[in-house]
Write a protein that holds these residues in place. Structure first.
Motif, PDB file in Angstrom:
ATOM      1  N   LEU A   1     -44.072  16.552 -13.470  1.00 35.22           N
ATOM      2  CA  LEU A   1     -44.728  16.620 -14.634  1.00 35.22           C
ATOM      3  C   LEU A   1     -45.969  16.056 -14.778  1.00 35.22           C
ATOM      4  CD1 LEU A   1     -41.426  15.177 -16.578  1.00 35.22           C
ATOM      5  CD2 LEU A   1     -41.905  17.459 -16.309  1.00 35.22           C
TER       6      LEU A   1
ATOM      7  N   ASN B   1     -44.891   8.918 -13.472  1.00 39.72           N
ATOM      8  CA  ASN B   1     -45.070   8.845 -14.752  1.00 39.72           C
ATOM      9  C   ASN B   1     -44.561   7.427 -15.315  1.00 39.72           C
ATOM     10  OD1 ASN B   1     -45.806  11.675 -15.561  1.00 39.72           O
ATOM     11  ND2 ASN B   1     -43.775  12.061 -14.489  1.00 39.72           N
TER      12      ASN B   1
ATOM     13  N   PHE C   1     -46.307   5.547 -18.056  1.00 42.34           N
ATOM     14  CA  PHE C   1     -46.212   6.106 -19.479  1.00 42.34           C
ATOM     15  C   PHE C   1     -45.110   5.324 -19.985  1.00 42.34           C
ATOM     16  CE2 PHE C   1     -48.344   9.822 -17.507  1.00 42.34           C
ATOM     17  CZ  PHE C   1     -49.690   9.453 -18.217  1.00 42.34           C
TER      18      PHE C   1
ATOM     19  N   ARG D   1     -44.292   4.587 -22.700  1.00 38.24           N
ATOM     20  CA  ARG D   1     -43.836   4.844 -24.254  1.00 38.24           C
ATOM     21  C   ARG D   1     -42.527   5.460 -24.362  1.00 38.24           C
ATOM     22  NH1 ARG D   1     -45.260   3.612 -29.259  1.00 38.24           N
ATOM     23  NH2 ARG D   1     -47.459   3.086 -28.281  1.00 38.24           N
ATOM     24  N   ASP D   2     -42.224   6.287 -23.136  1.00 43.41           N
ATOM     25  CA  ASP D   2     -41.107   7.316 -22.986  1.00 43.41           C
ATOM     26  C   ASP D   2     -39.868   6.663 -22.843  1.00 43.41           C
ATOM     27  OD1 ASP D   2     -43.227   9.056 -24.054  1.00 43.41           O
ATOM     28  OD2 ASP D   2     -43.705   9.289 -22.027  1.00 43.41           O
TER      29      ASP D   2
ATOM     30  N   ARG E   1     -37.949  11.906 -14.601  1.00 51.74           N
ATOM     31  CA  ARG E   1     -38.175  10.758 -15.470  1.00 51.74           C
ATOM     32  C   ARG E   1     -36.658   9.994 -15.652  1.00 51.74           C
ATOM     33  NH1 ARG E   1     -43.031  10.124 -19.592  1.00 51.74           N
ATOM     34  NH2 ARG E   1     -42.621   8.058 -18.612  1.00 51.74           N
TER      35      ARG E   1
ATOM     36  N   GLY F   1     -42.420   9.074 -26.529  1.00 55.32           N
ATOM     37  CA  GLY F   1     -43.357   9.753 -27.347  1.00 55.32           C
ATOM     38  C   GLY F   1     -43.170  10.595 -28.499  1.00 55.32           C
TER      39      GLY F   1
ATOM     40  N   ARG G   1     -39.033  17.388 -25.385  1.00 56.06           N
ATOM     41  CA  ARG G   1     -38.365  16.337 -24.887  1.00 56.06           C
ATOM     42  C   ARG G   1     -37.380  15.829 -25.796  1.00 56.06           C
ATOM     43  NH1 ARG G   1     -41.563  14.368 -20.724  1.00 56.06           N
ATOM     44  NH2 ARG G   1     -42.677  16.290 -19.684  1.00 56.06           N
TER      45      ARG G   1
ATOM     46  N   MET H   1     -46.097  17.884 -25.157  1.00 48.92           N
ATOM     47  CA  MET H   1     -44.434  17.652 -25.074  1.00 48.92           C
ATOM     48  C   MET H   1     -43.805  16.642 -25.730  1.00 48.92           C
ATOM     49  SD  MET H   1     -46.297  14.974 -22.779  1.00 48.92           S
ATOM     50  CE  MET H   1     -47.050  15.890 -21.636  1.00 48.92           C
ATOM     51  N   HIS H   2     -44.676  15.687 -26.423  1.00 50.47           N
ATOM     52  CA  HIS H   2     -44.204  15.019 -27.331  1.00 50.47           C
ATOM     53  C   HIS H   2     -44.850  14.966 -28.872  1.00 50.47           C
ATOM     54  CE1 HIS H   2     -43.249  12.350 -23.653  1.00 50.47           C
ATOM     55  NE2 HIS H   2     -42.175  12.737 -24.038  1.00 50.47           N
TER      56      HIS H   2
ATOM     57  N   ASP I   1     -46.485  12.600 -30.405  1.00 50.66           N
ATOM     58  CA  ASP I   1     -47.473  11.738 -30.093  1.00 50.66           C
ATOM     59  C   ASP I   1     -48.887  12.310 -29.512  1.00 50.66           C
ATOM     60  OD1 ASP I   1     -46.939  11.311 -27.642  1.00 50.66           O
ATOM     61  OD2 ASP I   1     -46.674   9.066 -27.643  1.00 50.66           O
ATOM     62  N   THR I   2     -48.438  13.532 -29.015  1.00 49.99           N
ATOM     63  CA  THR I   2     -49.482  14.477 -28.234  1.00 49.99           C
ATOM     64  C   THR I   2     -50.374  15.153 -29.359  1.00 49.99           C
ATOM     65  OG1 THR I   2     -48.427  16.157 -27.648  1.00 49.99           O
ATOM     66  CG2 THR I   2     -48.371  14.451 -26.035  1.00 49.99           C
TER      67      THR I   2
ATOM     68  N   GLY J   1     -52.623  12.243 -15.633  1.00 45.75           N
ATOM     69  CA  GLY J   1     -50.868  12.065 -15.662  1.00 45.75           C
ATOM     70  C   GLY J   1     -50.434  12.730 -16.925  1.00 45.75           C
ATOM     71  N   ARG J   2     -51.592  13.207 -17.794  1.00 42.81           N
ATOM     72  CA  ARG J   2     -51.302  13.990 -19.098  1.00 42.81           C
ATOM     73  C   ARG J   2     -50.484  12.859 -20.040  1.00 42.81           C
ATOM     74  NH1 ARG J   2     -53.180  17.351 -17.501  1.00 42.81           N
ATOM     75  NH2 ARG J   2     -54.868  16.626 -18.730  1.00 42.81           N
TER      76      ARG J   2
ATOM     77  N   CYS K   1     -49.297   6.835 -25.206  1.00 47.84           N
ATOM     78  CA  CYS K   1     -48.131   7.131 -24.000  1.00 47.84           C
ATOM     79  C   CYS K   1     -48.019   6.062 -22.866  1.00 47.84           C
ATOM     80  CB  CYS K   1     -48.461   8.348 -23.259  1.00 47.84           C
ATOM     81  SG  CYS K   1     -48.967   9.923 -23.998  1.00 47.84           S
TER      82      CYS K   1
HETATM   83  N1  LIG Z   1     -45.882   9.645 -24.947  1.00 46.35           N
HETATM   84  C1  LIG Z   1     -46.393  10.580 -24.237  1.00 46.35           C
HETATM   85  N2  LIG Z   1     -46.928  11.662 -24.629  1.00 46.35           N
HETATM   86  N3  LIG Z   1     -46.186  10.750 -22.802  1.00 46.35           N
HETATM   87  C2  LIG Z   1     -46.707  11.381 -21.840  1.00 46.35           C
HETATM   88  C3  LIG Z   1     -45.886  11.484 -20.664  1.00 46.35           C
HETATM   89  C4  LIG Z   1     -46.660  12.524 -19.572  1.00 46.35           C
HETATM   90  C5  LIG Z   1     -45.750  12.544 -18.467  1.00 46.35           C
HETATM   91  N4  LIG Z   1     -46.482  13.420 -17.458  1.00 46.35           N
HETATM   92  C6  LIG Z   1     -44.487  13.228 -18.753  1.00 46.35           C
HETATM   93  O1  LIG Z   1     -44.618  14.571 -18.673  1.00 46.35           O
HETATM   94  O2  LIG Z   1     -43.566  13.022 -18.905  1.00 46.35           O
END
Ligand SMILES: NC(=[NH2+])NCCC[C@H](N)C(=O)O
Length: 410
Positions: free
Chosen positions: A38, A155, A158, A160-161, A180, A217, A234, A268-269, A271-272, A392-393, A398
């Motif tokens: 990811l 990851n 991050f 947050r997730d 993850r 996220g 997600r 993906m989330h 919060d992006t 790490g995107r 995150c």
């Molecule tokens: N809360 C977020 N936007 N987290 C970003 C996570 C990025 C991580 N590479 C993933 O794909 O899981």
């Protein structure tokens, strides 16, 4: 007794946050597994660590207590029986519930100090690190060239997730992708066994075992009774429904706003593409809005007999004004809404701001168009370096899991 977890908004002064300093797991990523892991590139670890330390320092300089996931987990595993139980689970979730490789992995991991063991588990265990007497046919014939027994967790920074704090409780998340899923086992052990949280009455609104997928996220705490949540790549409608049922039954939350966003890797989330940064201000990536600022949102409230009422609404501004009881909401577009700048800056998390107080945020320095626009809208912006971390995107939101925020003044 004050709960060790207390988060009643996205913007209240950030008092305590959990981070993870990127470690060797980053260097266990190579091109063939990038996609599955990811991530889109391989950060240069020494610089990623430097950038991460500066991020942590920015938070400390602004009065936030920084806790590290790796230390919280190490302390949670102080008791040998708990450590043993944890090892059994993490090795099983890595694909070896029993057998020669399971035994060899366990012996190997137990040869480290607990902190080094935790770092090792996050970093991953290569096949050439351990010796086993017997190998299976699958090993010999199928997975011969695969280098790991335990995959790295690139990851993990991050934070947050794998979980999300809501009110005085937490969701411990069933994450979407295999890459993850093991991460939230750490949360489970921290909440159950770290003295900071254990036996302190922390509510677990939803644990990691039900099937529905959910990631932090997507979970945005808009107020002490309103949660926004992405229906995304997600987070599934099933998990959102289960979480709403639990919150409506056990907490002060009476409104869940589920917002449908595109299901893709860049977004993906929730919060992006959407974050709260002040009482009445949000960042929003224009790509999630249809003409006239419309989205697909489903507003959930408790109804009679434990049922949930759902209404479909589309005007994002109006939804927020109503939910937050504000006469006007300021939606600040990522990259000033420019057709090239907006997606470019969003790709490097230009919408992923971390509020550390109302109207005060931490963002990546590279998203200078979005940052300037935030300033024009009166926001105080602390920029942090981002060349390697952004690979790490994920951005500042995150990379942080708020544990305690000050309540907002009413
Ligand atoms: N809360 C977020 N936007 N987290 C970003 C996570 C990025 C991580 N590479 C993933 O794909 O899981």
């Amino acid at each position: 007794m004050q709960s060790p977890i207390h988060v009643t908004s996205e913007i209240g002064k950030l008092k305590t946050v959990m981070l993870h300093r990127p470690g060797r797991e980053i260097e266990n990523v190579y091109p063939e597994i990038l996609h599955r892991m990811l991530v889109d590139d391989i950060p240069y670890l020494p610089i990623a660590q430097e950038e991460h330390d500066l991020f942590a320092q920015t938070l400390r300089d602004n009065g936030t207590e920084v806790l590290y996931l790796e230390n919280l987990l190490t302390d949670a595993l102080a008791d040998d029986n708990i450590k043993d139980e944890f090892l059994e689970k993490i090795i099983a979730e890595s694909g070896f519930a029993a057998g020669a490789i399971h035994d060899a992995l366990k012996e190997y991991l137990l040869s480290f100090s607990t902190k080094d063991m935790v770092d090792k588990i996050i970093a991953g265990v290569r096949k050439d690190e351990i010796k086993t007497k017997y190998v299976s046919l699958a090993e010999l014939a199928e997975d011969k060239d695969y280098p790991f027994y335990m995959d790295p967790m690139p990851n993990a920074y991050f934070t947050r997730d794998p979980q999300a704090c809501i009110g005085d409780g937490i969701t411990i998340n069933h994450m979407t992708f295999k890459a993850r899923q093991r991460e939230s086992l750490f949360t489970e052990y921290i909440i159950k066994h770290n003295p900071r949280f254990a036996d302190k009455g922390v509510n677990v609104w939803r644990n990691r075992y039900p099937e529905g997928r959910i990631e932090g996220g997507d979970e945005l705490v808009l107020s002490d009774h309103v949660l926004a949540i992405g229906i995304s790549q997600r987070t599934s409608a099933k998990a959102i429904t289960e979480l709403a049922e639990s919150l409506f039954e056990k907490s002060d939350y009476d409104t869940v706003i589920a917002i449908h966003i595109p299901h893709n890797h860049a977004m993906m989330h929730l919060d992006t593409v959407f974050t709260m940064i002040n009482y009445d201000q949000f960042t929003v990536h224009p790509a999630i809005l249809r003409d006239g600022g419309h989205v697909d949102a489903y507003i959930m409230h408790p109804a009679a007999n434990g049922e949930i009422s759902i209404t479909h609404e589309t005007n994002l501004k109006e939804i927020l004004e109503k939910a937050l009881d504000k006469s006007e909401i300021d939606l600040i577009p990522t990259g000033d809404g420019d057709p090239i700048v907006a997606p470019r800056e969003q790709w490097n998390d230009g919408s992923n701001t971390l509020a550390i107080a109302p109207g005060e945020v931490v963002t990546y320095d590279r998203n200078y168009v979005s940052n300037d626009l935030l300033r024009k809208h009166g926001i105080l912006v602390h920029e942090v370096r981002s060349s390697e971390l952004s690979r790490g995107r994920g951005g500042p939101r995150c990379m942080s899991c708020p544990i305690v925020r000050e309540d907002l003044k009413k």
